[in-house]
Design an enzyme around this catalytic site. Sequence first.
Site, short mmCIF file in Angstrom:
data_model
loop_
_atom_site.label_atom_id
_atom_site.label_comp_id
_atom_site.label_asym_id
_atom_site.label_seq_id
_atom_site.Cartn_x
_atom_site.Cartn_y
_atom_site.Cartn_z
N CYS A 1 42.37 47.40 38.13
CA CYS A 1 42.21 46.18 38.94
C CYS A 1 43.36 46.00 39.93
O CYS A 1 44.31 46.78 39.97
CB CYS A 1 42.08 44.98 38.02
SG CYS A 1 41.36 43.51 38.81
N ASP A 2 43.27 44.92 40.71
CA ASP A 2 44.08 44.74 41.92
C ASP A 2 45.58 44.99 41.75
O ASP A 2 46.20 45.64 42.59
CB ASP A 2 43.91 43.31 42.45
CG ASP A 2 42.51 43.01 42.92
OD1 ASP A 2 41.58 43.77 42.56
OD2 ASP A 2 42.32 42.02 43.63
N LYS A 3 46.18 44.44 40.69
CA LYS A 3 47.63 44.49 40.58
C LYS A 3 48.14 45.71 39.83
O LYS A 3 49.34 45.97 39.79
CB LYS A 3 48.15 43.21 39.90
CG LYS A 3 47.71 41.92 40.57
CD LYS A 3 48.08 41.87 42.03
CE LYS A 3 47.56 40.62 42.73
NZ LYS A 3 46.09 40.61 42.87
N CYS B 1 35.85 45.79 41.11
CA CYS B 1 34.81 45.19 41.95
C CYS B 1 34.32 46.18 43.00
O CYS B 1 35.11 46.92 43.60
CB CYS B 1 35.36 43.95 42.65
SG CYS B 1 35.90 42.68 41.53
N ASP C 1 41.83 39.38 38.60
CA ASP C 1 41.82 38.22 39.48
C ASP C 1 40.73 37.23 39.12
O ASP C 1 40.92 36.02 39.24
CB ASP C 1 41.66 38.66 40.94
CG ASP C 1 42.97 39.16 41.54
OD1 ASP C 1 43.83 39.60 40.75
OD2 ASP C 1 43.14 39.13 42.76
N SER D 1 41.84 35.85 49.14
CA SER D 1 41.23 37.04 48.57
C SER D 1 41.05 38.13 49.61
O SER D 1 40.82 37.86 50.79
CB SER D 1 39.88 36.68 47.96
OG SER D 1 39.14 37.83 47.63
#
Length: 580
Positions: A126-128, A198, A85, A474
């Site tokens: 990560c996020d996705k 993160c 992101d 976010s």
Amino acid sequence: MRTTMPGHRSNLPATSALGIARRAHWRSLGLSVADLTKPKVAIVNTSSELAACYAHLDDIVPVLKAELRERGVIPFEIRTTAPSDFVTSAGRAGRYILPSRDLIVDDIEAAVEGAQLDAMICLSSCDKTTPGHLMAAGRLNIPTVVIPCGYQHSGRAEGREADVEEVFLLAAKAAVTGEPTDGLEELADDAILGPGVCAGMATANSMHIVAEALGMAVPGSAPVRANGEPMWDAVRRSAAALVDLIDRDVRPRDIMTAGSVRNAVRAMLAVGGSINTIKHLQAIAIESHVDIDVWEEFRVLGRQTPLLASVRPNGPWLVEDFEDAGGGATLLRELLPLLDGDRLTVTGATLAENLASARPGDGQVIRSLADPFGSDPAITVLRGSLAPGGAVAKRPVPDPGPAMFRGPARVFGNREEAIAGIASGRLREGDVAVIRGIGVTGAPGMGMTSAFIFALHARGLAQSVALVTDGQFSGLVNQGVTVGEVSPEAAADGPLGRVQDDDLIEIDLREGRLDLLVDPAELAARAPYRAPADRDSGGGLLDQYEQLVQPLACGAVLCARTGLAVCTDAAESAREKENA
């Protein structure tokens, strides 16, 4: 050593054209004749050199390969797209981010289904990547284990001034206020001190916990420090779990059921997870052929699920504190009376059986049901005349802001217009900023509005100006009255597309209502929303996405599952709920 069985789908007839060609390729790669009949496993390495999130995944692969070979299966590493992101949101105003989730799913299908591999083990970061891996597991329905690969060591964990989220917010604030950026680059240099996602309870760590709550990751695997011993222990246990799943022919749809999806919803409410988990869980359910309205589950269960952890950005505790207190496994143990503990997991045991060995909460970082941080939902799903298909708000618990907000609409076509509206004085205290036409179809790809929220905060307007948008923001955002992902979106002729300046909008976070106080007959008589004539999707992937993407009520997947009510008639179902 396990006994190999020739009946695996990867074992094509030995002298068929494809079978003999596979033999030629795989023998040249070093496989023995005996290897050719063993189960073939995809190691899905969603990796990239673009971001710290993925910097350690390539080091995991050889260890995982050795663990799998020792257990009598043959691993093949495959790659997918790997979005971050903070890095790959630079192009097209961040609109590649959500579509990349579904691109990961398609990448996996093309490689794994095309080669007719027998199982897969996914390195999630990560996020996705985690939702993409879980969606692919549901779609392909072959034995699968997800490995959450850990969070990064941050400057804040070392007692320094900032982590990556903090420097991002400081830079966004400076861009709005014009404040000097002296020292900001030095802060950035100290923000990330190691690989991993993160360090906060934003989307990545939230989705890692979702994987464990669903039963698709081994217990005690989320969140963990990247490259820490708990991560490596989870890698080894995941390899053993996958081989057992293959032997017993246990598949993702045996594990990801309506009950396990509800467990994941409860976990996100109890930890104050990212609002993005709603659409991702809905997409996972759809790909797994589970007919469940995740938005409605969040709306109903949010009023029955207390907050048991308060991790940054929701509260004072670092994710390191959360892991040291027992992490996701301890959270789920404390939440167990509200969960369906009989749900099967990748270990072969039920969720309740797995949690029997988890540590109890310490009463400080992870609390009990009897002594929670708060009882109001940290994630609130709203419905009403402005959002018959649902919308979502994220608030801190306890929440210092207003539970109800009513004000006149100020309509903008994108976040830049809205930010300019702050500077020009068009937006004033008591207004509701409406940023529309940036939903999954309208953007296409779903526009980000976080910069506008940070601008409100920088100008001291976070509590006095509300936001309503069909875009997203976010997982870090939890301030002010911010309502995103309004469905149906403006581009789908949702009510948001017919809002005009000065229309009154009412937001009731306690009751979960988002209403447009305009006579229905007047609203129906207004012209429907039309995208700006100069809108440019950029062609390529985003144009394809616009043509294929389904509504948020269907998880924004690229193909609606026929026969699932939540997909085939999502908008009508939402209207019926609203009328009821």
